[in-house]
Design a protein around this motif. Structure first.
Motif, PDB file in Angstrom:
ATOM      1  N   ASN A  12       7.334  53.610  29.045  1.00 40.85           N
ATOM      2  CA  ASN A  12       6.969  53.771  27.646  1.00 40.85           C
ATOM      3  C   ASN A  12       5.688  54.588  27.574  1.00 40.85           C
ATOM      4  O   ASN A  12       4.905  54.587  28.522  1.00 40.85           O
ATOM      5  CB  ASN A  12       6.772  52.360  27.068  1.00 40.85           C
ATOM      6  CG  ASN A  12       6.660  52.305  25.574  1.00 40.85           C
ATOM      7  OD1 ASN A  12       5.585  52.532  25.029  1.00 40.85           O
ATOM      8  ND2 ASN A  12       7.743  51.968  24.903  1.00 40.85           N
ATOM      9  N   GLY A  14       2.339  55.511  24.809  1.00 42.86           N
ATOM     10  CA  GLY A  14       1.648  55.167  23.576  1.00 42.86           C
ATOM     11  C   GLY A  14       0.681  56.272  23.224  1.00 42.86           C
ATOM     12  O   GLY A  14       0.199  56.997  24.106  1.00 42.86           O
ATOM     13  N   GLN A  42       4.299  54.491  19.620  1.00 42.73           N
ATOM     14  CA  GLN A  42       4.702  54.297  21.012  1.00 42.73           C
ATOM     15  C   GLN A  42       6.207  54.388  21.100  1.00 42.73           C
ATOM     16  O   GLN A  42       6.899  54.266  20.098  1.00 42.73           O
ATOM     17  CB  GLN A  42       4.236  52.945  21.551  1.00 42.73           C
ATOM     18  CG  GLN A  42       4.958  51.766  20.928  1.00 42.73           C
ATOM     19  CD  GLN A  42       4.646  50.456  21.629  1.00 42.73           C
ATOM     20  OE1 GLN A  42       3.494  50.048  21.685  1.00 42.73           O
ATOM     21  NE2 GLN A  42       5.670  49.809  22.160  1.00 42.73           N
ATOM     22  N   GLN A 101       3.263  51.182  30.187  1.00 46.09           N
ATOM     23  CA  GLN A 101       2.896  52.242  29.252  1.00 46.09           C
ATOM     24  C   GLN A 101       1.821  53.160  29.817  1.00 46.09           C
ATOM     25  O   GLN A 101       0.842  52.692  30.402  1.00 46.09           O
ATOM     26  CB  GLN A 101       2.354  51.637  27.955  1.00 46.09           C
ATOM     27  CG  GLN A 101       3.362  50.789  27.207  1.00 46.09           C
ATOM     28  CD  GLN A 101       2.774  50.253  25.928  1.00 46.09           C
ATOM     29  OE1 GLN A 101       1.738  49.610  25.928  1.00 46.09           O
ATOM     30  NE2 GLN A 101       3.448  50.515  24.817  1.00 46.09           N
ATOM     31  N   TRP A 103      -0.794  55.780  28.247  1.00 48.66           N
ATOM     32  CA  TRP A 103      -1.360  56.040  26.925  1.00 48.66           C
ATOM     33  C   TRP A 103      -2.036  57.397  26.881  1.00 48.66           C
ATOM     34  O   TRP A 103      -2.720  57.796  27.842  1.00 48.66           O
ATOM     35  CB  TRP A 103      -2.356  54.936  26.559  1.00 48.66           C
ATOM     36  CG  TRP A 103      -1.652  53.696  26.125  1.00 48.66           C
ATOM     37  CD1 TRP A 103      -1.162  52.699  26.914  1.00 48.66           C
ATOM     38  CD2 TRP A 103      -1.311  53.338  24.779  1.00 48.66           C
ATOM     39  NE1 TRP A 103      -0.540  51.746  26.135  1.00 48.66           N
ATOM     40  CE2 TRP A 103      -0.627  52.106  24.829  1.00 48.66           C
ATOM     41  CE3 TRP A 103      -1.531  53.952  23.545  1.00 48.66           C
ATOM     42  CZ2 TRP A 103      -0.160  51.468  23.686  1.00 48.66           C
ATOM     43  CZ3 TRP A 103      -1.069  53.313  22.408  1.00 48.66           C
ATOM     44  CH2 TRP A 103      -0.395  52.081  22.487  1.00 48.66           C
TER      45      TRP A 103
END
Length: 160
Positions: A12, A14, A42, A101, A103
């Motif tokens: 993932n 973000g 996200q 995640q 970022w």
């Protein structure tokens, strides 16, 4: 602290979007009850997709924003585990115990009118606002809070 098996986590990305005044973009998730219904954009990473390309794609799909300049990214994956109601519900078939995640921080270089919450077919947010970075951890669902605290610490220099 034990080392997590990152293969158990869904990839993932973000995005923390800063405006010229150092405030951050927060969206109110559709169908998520108060008080923990505000979050940063996200989303999932497609197989073989470059992480920054995924971040820019997710930012556009959820906010309509394309006018950005790259500021930075987290050094490593940040992880959170899904609570039982999610783990045994919508994510069960995927076999992931949570999300990992990466970022990204961007500076918004456009005008507020560029924000279009309906830019993509599947709308994630029904409202948005600019906020102080320090507000974000208190507005996110509790199971994501530790990640938000890490992200805010990592990107605090961009709020100045």
């Amino acid at each position: 602290m034990s080392v997590r098996d990152l293969s158990l986590y869904r990839p993932n990305v973000g995005v923390v979007l800063f405006n010229a005044e150092g405030l951050v973009w927060l969206g109110r998730r559709i169908g998520t009850p108060d008080p923990w219904n505000w979050q940063f954009p996200q989303g999932g990473v497609d197989k073989g997709e470059d992480l920054e390309a995924a971040a820019r794609r997710e930012l556009f799909e959820e906010t309509g924003v394309r006018s950005v300049e790259w500021l930075g990214q987290t050094d490593d994956w940040l992880t959170y585990d899904f609570p039982p109601e999610i783990l045994n519900g919508p994510m069960k078939r995927r076999g992931n115990i949570g999300q990992k995640q990466m970022w990204f921080a961007y500076r918004f270089t456009g005008q507020d009118a560029e924000v279009d919450l309906t830019a993509h077919g599947e709308q994630e947010f029904d409202a948005w606002r600019w906020a102080d970075l320090s507000e974000a951890p208190g507005l996110i669902v509790p199971f994501k809070r530790a990640v938000y605290e890490e992200v805010c610490a990592a990107f605090a220099r961009f709020a100045a």
